[in-house]
Motif scaffolding. Structure first.
Motif, PDB file in Angstrom:
ATOM      1  N   ASN A 167      36.575  58.896  -8.155  1.00  0.00           N
ATOM      2  CA  ASN A 167      35.925  60.178  -7.929  1.00  0.00           C
ATOM      3  C   ASN A 167      35.788  60.936  -9.250  1.00  0.00           C
ATOM      4  OD1 ASN A 167      34.833  62.465  -6.814  1.00  0.00           O
ATOM      5  ND2 ASN A 167      36.719  63.138  -5.819  1.00  0.00           N
ATOM      6  N   ASN A 168      34.947  60.405 -10.128  1.00  0.00           N
ATOM      7  CA  ASN A 168      34.720  61.027 -11.439  1.00  0.00           C
ATOM      8  C   ASN A 168      33.357  61.703 -11.529  1.00  0.00           C
ATOM      9  OD1 ASN A 168      37.185  60.112 -12.580  1.00  0.00           O
ATOM     10  ND2 ASN A 168      36.280  58.094 -12.808  1.00  0.00           N
ATOM     11  N   SER A 169      32.544  61.585 -10.468  1.00  0.00           N
ATOM     12  CA  SER A 169      31.197  62.150 -10.531  1.00  0.00           C
ATOM     13  C   SER A 169      30.996  63.097  -9.355  1.00  0.00           C
ATOM     14  CB  SER A 169      30.159  61.025 -10.551  1.00  0.00           C
ATOM     15  OG  SER A 169      30.271  60.247  -9.371  1.00  0.00           O
ATOM     16  N   THR A 170      29.802  63.119  -8.793  1.00  0.00           N
ATOM     17  CA  THR A 170      29.523  64.054  -7.705  1.00  0.00           C
ATOM     18  C   THR A 170      30.134  63.553  -6.400  1.00  0.00           C
ATOM     19  OG1 THR A 170      27.454  62.994  -7.026  1.00  0.00           O
ATOM     20  CG2 THR A 170      27.323  64.667  -8.796  1.00  0.00           C
ATOM     21  N   LEU A 171      30.406  64.493  -5.526  1.00  0.00           N
ATOM     22  CA  LEU A 171      30.975  64.165  -4.229  1.00  0.00           C
ATOM     23  C   LEU A 171      30.025  63.289  -3.418  1.00  0.00           C
ATOM     24  CD1 LEU A 171      33.458  64.619  -2.513  1.00  0.00           C
ATOM     25  CD2 LEU A 171      32.443  66.756  -1.693  1.00  0.00           C
ATOM     26  N   ASP A 172      28.726  63.573  -3.481  1.00  0.00           N
ATOM     27  CA  ASP A 172      27.754  62.748  -2.764  1.00  0.00           C
ATOM     28  C   ASP A 172      27.777  61.301  -3.242  1.00  0.00           C
ATOM     29  OD1 ASP A 172      26.710  64.534  -0.912  1.00  0.00           O
ATOM     30  OD2 ASP A 172      25.192  65.289  -2.293  1.00  0.00           O
ATOM     31  N   LYS A 173      27.834  61.111  -4.552  1.00  0.00           N
ATOM     32  CA  LYS A 173      27.830  59.757  -5.093  1.00  0.00           C
ATOM     33  C   LYS A 173      29.085  58.993  -4.679  1.00  0.00           C
ATOM     34  CE  LYS A 173      27.237  57.154  -9.360  1.00  0.00           C
ATOM     35  NZ  LYS A 173      27.006  57.217 -10.810  1.00  0.00           N
ATOM     36  N   VAL A 174      30.228  59.635  -4.779  1.00  0.00           N
ATOM     37  CA  VAL A 174      31.490  58.984  -4.404  1.00  0.00           C
ATOM     38  C   VAL A 174      31.523  58.714  -2.903  1.00  0.00           C
ATOM     39  CG1 VAL A 174      33.998  59.280  -4.323  1.00  0.00           C
ATOM     40  CG2 VAL A 174      32.733  59.968  -6.351  1.00  0.00           C
ATOM     41  N   GLY A 175      31.071  59.696  -2.106  1.00  0.00           N
ATOM     42  CA  GLY A 175      31.035  59.503  -0.658  1.00  0.00           C
ATOM     43  C   GLY A 175      30.150  58.340  -0.261  1.00  0.00           C
ATOM     44  N   GLN A 176      28.991  58.237  -0.883  1.00  0.00           N
ATOM     45  CA  GLN A 176      28.089  57.121  -0.595  1.00  0.00           C
ATOM     46  C   GLN A 176      28.716  55.786  -0.987  1.00  0.00           C
ATOM     47  OE1 GLN A 176      25.337  56.910   1.105  1.00  0.00           O
ATOM     48  NE2 GLN A 176      25.029  59.098   1.430  1.00  0.00           N
ATOM     49  N   GLN A 177      29.400  55.756  -2.127  1.00  0.00           N
ATOM     50  CA  GLN A 177      30.077  54.521  -2.550  1.00  0.00           C
ATOM     51  C   GLN A 177      31.121  54.103  -1.528  1.00  0.00           C
ATOM     52  OE1 GLN A 177      31.696  55.370  -6.418  1.00  0.00           O
ATOM     53  NE2 GLN A 177      29.714  55.255  -7.451  1.00  0.00           N
ATOM     54  N   LEU A 178      31.871  55.075  -1.025  1.00  0.00           N
ATOM     55  CA  LEU A 178      32.892  54.768  -0.037  1.00  0.00           C
ATOM     56  C   LEU A 178      32.262  54.288   1.269  1.00  0.00           C
ATOM     57  CD1 LEU A 178      35.838  54.609   0.751  1.00  0.00           C
ATOM     58  CD2 LEU A 178      35.797  57.067   1.249  1.00  0.00           C
ATOM     59  N   LEU A 179      31.189  54.932   1.697  1.00  0.00           N
ATOM     60  CA  LEU A 179      30.491  54.479   2.906  1.00  0.00           C
ATOM     61  C   LEU A 179      30.030  53.033   2.772  1.00  0.00           C
ATOM     62  CD1 LEU A 179      28.221  57.402   4.173  1.00  0.00           C
ATOM     63  CD2 LEU A 179      30.068  56.259   5.403  1.00  0.00           C
ATOM     64  N   VAL A 180      29.451  52.689   1.631  1.00  0.00           N
ATOM     65  CA  VAL A 180      28.972  51.325   1.414  1.00  0.00           C
ATOM     66  C   VAL A 180      30.135  50.334   1.492  1.00  0.00           C
ATOM     67  CG1 VAL A 180      28.032  49.763  -0.343  1.00  0.00           C
ATOM     68  CG2 VAL A 180      26.906  51.945   0.113  1.00  0.00           C
ATOM     69  N   GLN A 181      31.257  50.670   0.875  1.00  0.00           N
ATOM     70  CA  GLN A 181      32.404  49.754   0.905  1.00  0.00           C
ATOM     71  C   GLN A 181      32.988  49.632   2.309  1.00  0.00           C
ATOM     72  OE1 GLN A 181      35.197  49.569  -2.375  1.00  0.00           O
ATOM     73  NE2 GLN A 181      33.991  51.141  -3.443  1.00  0.00           N
ATOM     74  N   LEU A 182      33.088  50.757   3.020  1.00  0.00           N
ATOM     75  CA  LEU A 182      33.627  50.697   4.380  1.00  0.00           C
ATOM     76  C   LEU A 182      32.679  49.965   5.321  1.00  0.00           C
ATOM     77  CD1 LEU A 182      35.203  54.247   4.709  1.00  0.00           C
ATOM     78  CD2 LEU A 182      36.421  52.068   4.565  1.00  0.00           C
ATOM     79  N   ASP A 183      31.396  50.021   5.037  1.00  0.00           N
ATOM     80  CA  ASP A 183      30.398  49.351   5.865  1.00  0.00           C
ATOM     81  C   ASP A 183      30.589  47.834   5.854  1.00  0.00           C
ATOM     82  OD1 ASP A 183      28.235  49.578   7.612  1.00  0.00           O
ATOM     83  OD2 ASP A 183      26.813  49.059   6.027  1.00  0.00           O
ATOM     84  N   ALA A 184      31.264  47.318   4.848  1.00  0.00           N
ATOM     85  CA  ALA A 184      31.519  45.873   4.774  1.00  0.00           C
ATOM     86  C   ALA A 184      32.517  45.412   5.834  1.00  0.00           C
ATOM     87  CB  ALA A 184      32.023  45.493   3.381  1.00  0.00           C
ATOM     88  N   PHE A 185      33.274  46.348   6.390  1.00  0.00           N
ATOM     89  CA  PHE A 185      34.231  46.016   7.447  1.00  0.00           C
ATOM     90  C   PHE A 185      33.549  46.181   8.798  1.00  0.00           C
ATOM     91  CE2 PHE A 185      36.843  47.109   3.840  1.00  0.00           C
ATOM     92  CZ  PHE A 185      37.865  46.172   3.902  1.00  0.00           C
ATOM     93  N   GLU A 186      33.830  45.314   9.739  1.00  0.00           N
ATOM     94  CA  GLU A 186      33.181  45.320  11.039  1.00  0.00           C
ATOM     95  C   GLU A 186      33.455  46.581  11.841  1.00  0.00           C
ATOM     96  OE1 GLU A 186      34.051  41.796  13.205  1.00  0.00           O
ATOM     97  OE2 GLU A 186      33.375  40.486  11.583  1.00  0.00           O
ATOM     98  N   PHE A 187      34.588  47.252  11.599  1.00  0.00           N
ATOM     99  CA  PHE A 187      34.927  48.425  12.406  1.00  0.00           C
ATOM    100  C   PHE A 187      34.127  49.658  12.011  1.00  0.00           C
ATOM    101  CE2 PHE A 187      37.059  50.269   8.892  1.00  0.00           C
ATOM    102  CZ  PHE A 187      37.916  49.340   8.322  1.00  0.00           C
ATOM    103  N   TRP A 188      33.502  49.633  10.846  1.00  0.00           N
ATOM    104  CA  TRP A 188      32.836  50.839  10.341  1.00  0.00           C
ATOM    105  C   TRP A 188      31.375  50.855  10.767  1.00  0.00           C
ATOM    106  CZ3 TRP A 188      35.176  54.961   8.834  1.00  0.00           C
ATOM    107  CH2 TRP A 188      34.462  55.983   8.220  1.00  0.00           C
TER     108      TRP A 188
END
Length: 192
Positions: A167-188
């Motif tokens: 979390n070194n940049s904007t909240l939107d950018k970090v949030g989107q990165q986290l969404l993309v990573q969590l999307d790799a799991f079937e539960f998300w």
């Protein structure tokens, strides 16, 4: 395996509460995720981005411990935190996941009690952490430097999955990165 238990950790100043708040706002209401509410022995914080938590005094918290009300309980930063058993009920069925705002210190115990959980590590560079801690104005410069010196190294317990965002940049950018990573799991839920 408790891969559906998403246990979020990060150092003070990493913006963990802000990132979790962003994630909650950008997750569809129909998504199969339960946001576990923590019980904390402090007054309710009115800070922007502060989590919605159950606040109790120290005596009431100790009574909850005595009554075995918590599935998880830890001490950090001069406060006591707990996750009630009722907050983890969704893990008993096959639907969705449970998001817990946890602690690095409690991670080994959580992983022992819920083997195979998913660790989300929200972090930032030391300079960013220091700047954020100074901006909060809760501690003296000396206390912040002492906190920076005692940073707890993150060790992922065997069998646990890791999702990490910086979390070194904007909240939107970090949030989107986290969404993309969590999307790799079937539960998300699909973030697209």
């Amino acid at each position: 395996m408790n891969r559906r238990l998403i246990y979020v950790v990060g150092p003070s100043g990493a913006g963990k509460d802000s990132v979790l708040s962003w994630l909650r706002q950008h997750t569809p209401e129909s998504a199969p995720v339960h946001w576990a509410r923590r019980t904390i022995d402090r007054l309710n914080s009115a800070e922007p981005g502060a989590e919605d938590h159950e606040h109790v005094d120290a005596v009431a918290f100790e009574q909850l411990v005595t009554d075995s009300s918590f599935a998880m309980q830890w001490d950090a930063n001069a406060h006591r935190y707990g996750i009630r058993h009722t907050e983890l009920i969704r893990l008993n069925d096959s639907s969705g996941c449970v998001m817990v705002n946890g602690s690095r210190v409690h991670l080994p115990t959580a992983a022992r009690d819920y083997p195979g959980l998913t660790v989300v590590h929200i972090t930032a560079t030391p300079d960013v952490l220091r700047q954020r801690l100074l901006a909060r104005g809760r501690e003296s410069k000396q206390a912040i430097e002492a906190r920076m010196m005692r940073q707890i190294p993150l060790e992922i317990p065997l069998g646990c999955a890791l999702v990490e965002v910086h979390n070194n940049s904007t909240l939107d950018k970090v949030g989107q990165q986290l969404l993309v990573q969590l999307d790799a799991f079937e539960f998300w839920p699909d973030s697209k």
